[in-house]
Design a protein around this motif. Structure first.
Motif, PDB file in Angstrom:
ATOM      1  N   ALA A  65       0.819  -1.221   0.000  1.00  0.00           N
ATOM      2  CA  ALA A  65       0.000   0.000   0.000  1.00  0.00           C
ATOM      3  C   ALA A  65       0.848   1.264   0.000  1.00  0.00           C
ATOM      4  O   ALA A  65       0.372   2.336  -0.381  1.00  0.00           O
ATOM      5  N   TRP A  66       2.120   1.157   0.418  1.00  0.00           N
ATOM      6  CA  TRP A  66       3.028   2.311   0.405  1.00  0.00           C
ATOM      7  C   TRP A  66       3.151   2.901  -0.994  1.00  0.00           C
ATOM      8  O   TRP A  66       3.268   4.113  -1.167  1.00  0.00           O
ATOM      9  N   LEU A  67       3.128   2.048  -2.011  1.00  0.00           N
ATOM     10  CA  LEU A  67       3.307   2.512  -3.384  1.00  0.00           C
ATOM     11  C   LEU A  67       2.207   3.465  -3.810  1.00  0.00           C
ATOM     12  O   LEU A  67       2.406   4.328  -4.658  1.00  0.00           O
ATOM     13  N   PHE A  68       1.006   3.323  -3.231  1.00  0.00           N
ATOM     14  CA  PHE A  68      -0.149   4.087  -3.696  1.00  0.00           C
ATOM     15  C   PHE A  68      -0.580   5.186  -2.728  1.00  0.00           C
ATOM     16  O   PHE A  68      -1.080   6.227  -3.157  1.00  0.00           O
ATOM     17  N   THR A  69      -0.400   4.959  -1.435  1.00  0.00           N
ATOM     18  CA  THR A  69      -0.932   5.936  -0.468  1.00  0.00           C
ATOM     19  C   THR A  69       0.099   6.405   0.550  1.00  0.00           C
ATOM     20  O   THR A  69      -0.232   7.186   1.438  1.00  0.00           O
ATOM     21  N   GLY A  70       1.336   5.914   0.469  1.00  0.00           N
ATOM     22  CA  GLY A  70       2.317   6.236   1.496  1.00  0.00           C
ATOM     23  C   GLY A  70       2.811   7.670   1.445  1.00  0.00           C
ATOM     24  O   GLY A  70       3.001   8.241   0.373  1.00  0.00           O
ATOM     25  N   THR A  71       3.022   8.249   2.613  1.00  0.00           N
ATOM     26  CA  THR A  71       3.599   9.591   2.726  1.00  0.00           C
ATOM     27  C   THR A  71       4.639   9.595   3.846  1.00  0.00           C
ATOM     28  O   THR A  71       4.500   8.877   4.839  1.00  0.00           O
ATOM     29  N   VAL A  72       5.672  10.381   3.672  1.00  0.00           N
ATOM     30  CA  VAL A  72       6.677  10.581   4.719  1.00  0.00           C
ATOM     31  C   VAL A  72       6.227  11.777   5.550  1.00  0.00           C
ATOM     32  O   VAL A  72       6.204  12.905   5.074  1.00  0.00           O
ATOM     33  N   LYS A  73       5.872  11.535   6.812  1.00  0.00           N
ATOM     34  CA  LYS A  73       5.318  12.597   7.641  1.00  0.00           C
ATOM     35  C   LYS A  73       6.381  13.363   8.421  1.00  0.00           C
ATOM     36  O   LYS A  73       6.207  14.538   8.734  1.00  0.00           O
ATOM     37  N   ASP A  74       7.488  12.687   8.762  1.00  0.00           N
ATOM     38  CA  ASP A  74       8.506  13.363   9.557  1.00  0.00           C
ATOM     39  C   ASP A  74       9.811  12.583   9.454  1.00  0.00           C
ATOM     40  O   ASP A  74       9.843  11.432   9.003  1.00  0.00           O
ATOM     41  N   SER A  75      10.900  13.205   9.864  1.00  0.00           N
ATOM     42  CA  SER A  75      12.199  12.536   9.912  1.00  0.00           C
ATOM     43  C   SER A  75      12.988  13.084  11.091  1.00  0.00           C
ATOM     44  O   SER A  75      12.832  14.234  11.500  1.00  0.00           O
ATOM     45  N   ARG A  76      13.812  12.228  11.648  1.00  0.00           N
ATOM     46  CA  ARG A  76      14.680  12.656  12.751  1.00  0.00           C
ATOM     47  C   ARG A  76      15.810  11.655  12.864  1.00  0.00           C
ATOM     48  O   ARG A  76      15.574  10.442  12.884  1.00  0.00           O
ATOM     49  N   GLY A  77      17.051  12.143  12.954  1.00  0.00           N
ATOM     50  CA  GLY A  77      18.181  11.246  12.983  1.00  0.00           C
ATOM     51  C   GLY A  77      18.213  10.408  11.723  1.00  0.00           C
ATOM     52  O   GLY A  77      18.113  10.918  10.607  1.00  0.00           O
ATOM     53  N   SER A  78      18.307   9.097  11.871  1.00  0.00           N
ATOM     54  CA  SER A  78      18.320   8.189  10.727  1.00  0.00           C
ATOM     55  C   SER A  78      16.950   7.595  10.438  1.00  0.00           C
ATOM     56  O   SER A  78      16.831   6.700   9.600  1.00  0.00           O
ATOM     57  N   LEU A  79      15.912   8.088  11.139  1.00  0.00           N
ATOM     58  CA  LEU A  79      14.584   7.477  11.040  1.00  0.00           C
ATOM     59  C   LEU A  79      13.612   8.336  10.238  1.00  0.00           C
ATOM     60  O   LEU A  79      13.725   9.565  10.189  1.00  0.00           O
ATOM     61  N   LEU A  80      12.648   7.656   9.635  1.00  0.00           N
ATOM     62  CA  LEU A  80      11.522   8.295   8.972  1.00  0.00           C
ATOM     63  C   LEU A  80      10.235   7.844   9.656  1.00  0.00           C
ATOM     64  O   LEU A  80      10.150   6.721  10.150  1.00  0.00           O
ATOM     65  N   LEU A  81       9.246   8.724   9.660  1.00  0.00           N
ATOM     66  CA  LEU A  81       7.904   8.367  10.105  1.00  0.00           C
ATOM     67  C   LEU A  81       7.016   8.340   8.870  1.00  0.00           C
ATOM     68  O   LEU A  81       6.836   9.355   8.202  1.00  0.00           O
ATOM     69  N   VAL A  82       6.490   7.165   8.543  1.00  0.00           N
ATOM     70  CA  VAL A  82       5.741   6.950   7.310  1.00  0.00           C
ATOM     71  C   VAL A  82       4.290   6.639   7.651  1.00  0.00           C
ATOM     72  O   VAL A  82       4.009   5.879   8.585  1.00  0.00           O
ATOM     73  N   LEU A 129      10.220  12.055  17.787  1.00  0.00           N
ATOM     74  CA  LEU A 129      11.014  12.689  18.827  1.00  0.00           C
ATOM     75  C   LEU A 129      12.136  11.739  19.255  1.00  0.00           C
ATOM     76  O   LEU A 129      12.068  10.533  19.014  1.00  0.00           O
ATOM     77  N   ASP A 130      13.143  12.312  19.925  1.00  0.00           N
ATOM     78  CA  ASP A 130      14.171  11.474  20.533  1.00  0.00           C
ATOM     79  C   ASP A 130      13.531  10.521  21.525  1.00  0.00           C
ATOM     80  O   ASP A 130      12.420  10.738  22.018  1.00  0.00           O
ATOM     81  N   GLY A 131      14.255   9.447  21.864  1.00  0.00           N
ATOM     82  CA  GLY A 131      13.744   8.476  22.808  1.00  0.00           C
ATOM     83  C   GLY A 131      13.879   8.936  24.245  1.00  0.00           C
ATOM     84  O   GLY A 131      13.951  10.133  24.531  1.00  0.00           O
ATOM     85  N   ALA A 132      13.923   7.969  25.154  1.00  0.00           N
ATOM     86  CA  ALA A 132      14.001   8.298  26.572  1.00  0.00           C
ATOM     87  C   ALA A 132      15.268   9.067  26.907  1.00  0.00           C
ATOM     88  O   ALA A 132      15.282   9.898  27.815  1.00  0.00           O
ATOM     89  N   LYS A 133      16.341   8.803  26.166  1.00  0.00           N
ATOM     90  CA  LYS A 133      17.591   9.525  26.368  1.00  0.00           C
ATOM     91  C   LYS A 133      17.637  10.710  25.408  1.00  0.00           C
ATOM     92  O   LYS A 133      17.681  10.516  24.193  1.00  0.00           O
ATOM     93  N   PRO A 134      17.585  11.942  25.905  1.00  0.00           N
ATOM     94  CA  PRO A 134      17.599  13.127  25.026  1.00  0.00           C
ATOM     95  C   PRO A 134      18.798  13.120  24.098  1.00  0.00           C
ATOM     96  O   PRO A 134      19.915  12.787  24.496  1.00  0.00           O
ATOM     97  N   GLY A 135      18.571  13.471  22.837  1.00  0.00           N
ATOM     98  CA  GLY A 135      19.640  13.545  21.856  1.00  0.00           C
ATOM     99  C   GLY A 135      19.949  12.231  21.198  1.00  0.00           C
ATOM    100  O   GLY A 135      20.806  12.172  20.314  1.00  0.00           O
ATOM    101  N   GLU A 136      19.273  11.157  21.596  1.00  0.00           N
ATOM    102  CA  GLU A 136      19.516   9.850  21.006  1.00  0.00           C
ATOM    103  C   GLU A 136      18.229   9.327  20.369  1.00  0.00           C
ATOM    104  O   GLU A 136      17.149   9.451  20.940  1.00  0.00           O
ATOM    105  N   ILE A 137      18.363   8.752  19.181  1.00  0.00           N
ATOM    106  CA  ILE A 137      17.200   8.197  18.508  1.00  0.00           C
ATOM    107  C   ILE A 137      17.649   7.046  17.621  1.00  0.00           C
ATOM    108  O   ILE A 137      18.738   7.080  17.023  1.00  0.00           O
ATOM    109  N   GLY A 138      16.847   6.002  17.574  1.00  0.00           N
ATOM    110  CA  GLY A 138      17.128   4.832  16.751  1.00  0.00           C
ATOM    111  C   GLY A 138      15.929   3.907  16.791  1.00  0.00           C
ATOM    112  O   GLY A 138      14.922   4.192  17.451  1.00  0.00           O
ATOM    113  N   MET A 139      16.006   2.785  16.116  1.00  0.00           N
ATOM    114  CA  MET A 139      14.880   1.869  16.057  1.00  0.00           C
ATOM    115  C   MET A 139      14.520   1.309  17.433  1.00  0.00           C
ATOM    116  O   MET A 139      13.389   0.884  17.652  1.00  0.00           O
TER     117      MET A 139
END
Length: 320
Positions: free
Chosen positions: A96-113, A159-169
């Motif tokens: 369904a990403w091919l037809f309706t997907g949008t990138v809503k935000d990005s931070r660090g190495s991550l995307l919010l789709v 947003l960053d995770g529990a540790k400010p300034g750090e973000i990852g999967m």
């Protein structure tokens, strides 16, 4: 002798023009005054906001037809092999990403789709946190539209995770706002949605203004500003001055949020040919905004305040 006679704020401005953290460290060894300036928390926040890290590239897409114009433009310094990772979301996201997907935000190495699907005449909105470089994705929430075939206006931000300034999967948070803006949800990588009241009891639409000084800001008519503290994960509200400036139908397109030289948030509003800058005399919950400065601009060169995007357009993805 010349430096000693120069106002400290001018020296701060000069140091902020350095384009490298290495140069900043070298400058801190020049004298005690410069070391004290550079070590200041407010100065370091301003330096980071002015000198963004290198980016892998930019995602561009249209709200009306995301699949037809969605594209990734790599930065010149990025190799083809790395760029291809960011341009290959089709290979590991649902069809369904091919037809309706949008990138809503990005931070660090991550995307919010966001991916929309139809089931039993009801539109459902699915959120995924994606790390293109490692080709990992994680579904974190599902929303159901109140009216069939009409998208929810869910706002979502990384947003960053529990540790400010750090973000990852394994370390992230997502903030979602309901369509009527009365409730927000805080989602972590391994937990359910935790609801948080925004304070918007009237259910008026909350237009996103931007992020500054550790908080995110929204605006509702006629002159209410909502702030979300990224550290405490709590909302607070305040008011803009009671003037005729904030009664226009397109009011939300004339706002922007930034940080001042003192590290505190400012709201910039375009009223005709005049830029009005609002500040909070005491940056605490509940304190209202006051007019700090007005800057007159010739109409011929007035381009307007950039409109904050509710949907991602040209969002940068920092190198990881």
């Amino acid at each position: 002798m010349y430096l000693q006679s120069m106002p400290v704020d001018i020296q701060e401005h000069i140091l902020l023009q350095l384009d490298s953290p290495i140069c900043l460290v070298c400058a801190s060894t020049t004298c005690k005054l410069w070391r004290r300036i550079i070590a200041g928390t407010v100065f370091l926040k301003r330096f980071r906001s002015l000198h963004k890290p290198p980016v892998v590239g930019y995602y561009h897409q249209s709200d009306q037809s995301p699949a037809s114009v969605r594209s990734f433009k790599p930065s010149p310094q990025v190799t083809t092999a790395i760029a291809s990772r960011y341009d290959s979301l089709d290979h590991f996201l649902p069809l369904a990403w091919l037809f309706t997907g949008t990138v809503k935000d990005s931070r660090g190495s991550l995307l919010l789709v966001e991916i929309a699907t139809m089931k039993e005449d009801t539109l459902r909105q699915h959120l995924y946190v994606v790390e293109p470089l490692t080709q990992q994705s994680k579904a974190i929430a599902v929303y159901k539209a109140t009216t069939p075939a009409i998208p929810c206006e869910i706002q979502a931000f990384l947003l960053d995770g529990a540790k400010p300034g750090e973000i990852g999967m394994s370390n992230f948070r997502v903030v979602c706002l309901s369509k009527n803006g009365t409730v927000a949800g805080i989602i972590t990588q391994d937990g359910p949605i935790r609801e948080v009241k925004t304070g918007n009891d009237h259910g008026k639409y909350m237009g996103y203004l931007g992020s500054a000084a550790g908080s995110m800001y929204w605006y509702t008519k006629p002159r209410t500003v909502f702030a979300f503290d990224k550290t405490t994960a709590e909302f607070s509200s305040s008011s803009l001055p009671d003037t005729d400036d904030f009664v226009q139908p397109t009011i939300s397109t004339k706002f922007a949020v930034t940080a001042g030289r003192d590290g505190q948030a400012r709201i910039v509003f375009l009223a005709g040919d005049t830029l009005k800058i609002f500040a909070r005399p005491k940056p605490r919950s509940g304190d209202d905004w006051v007019l700090e400065k007005s800057v007159q601009q010739p109409s011929a060169v007035t381009l307007g305040v950039p409109r904050p995007q509710r949907f991602t357009f040209g969002r940068s993805v920092p190198l990881c």
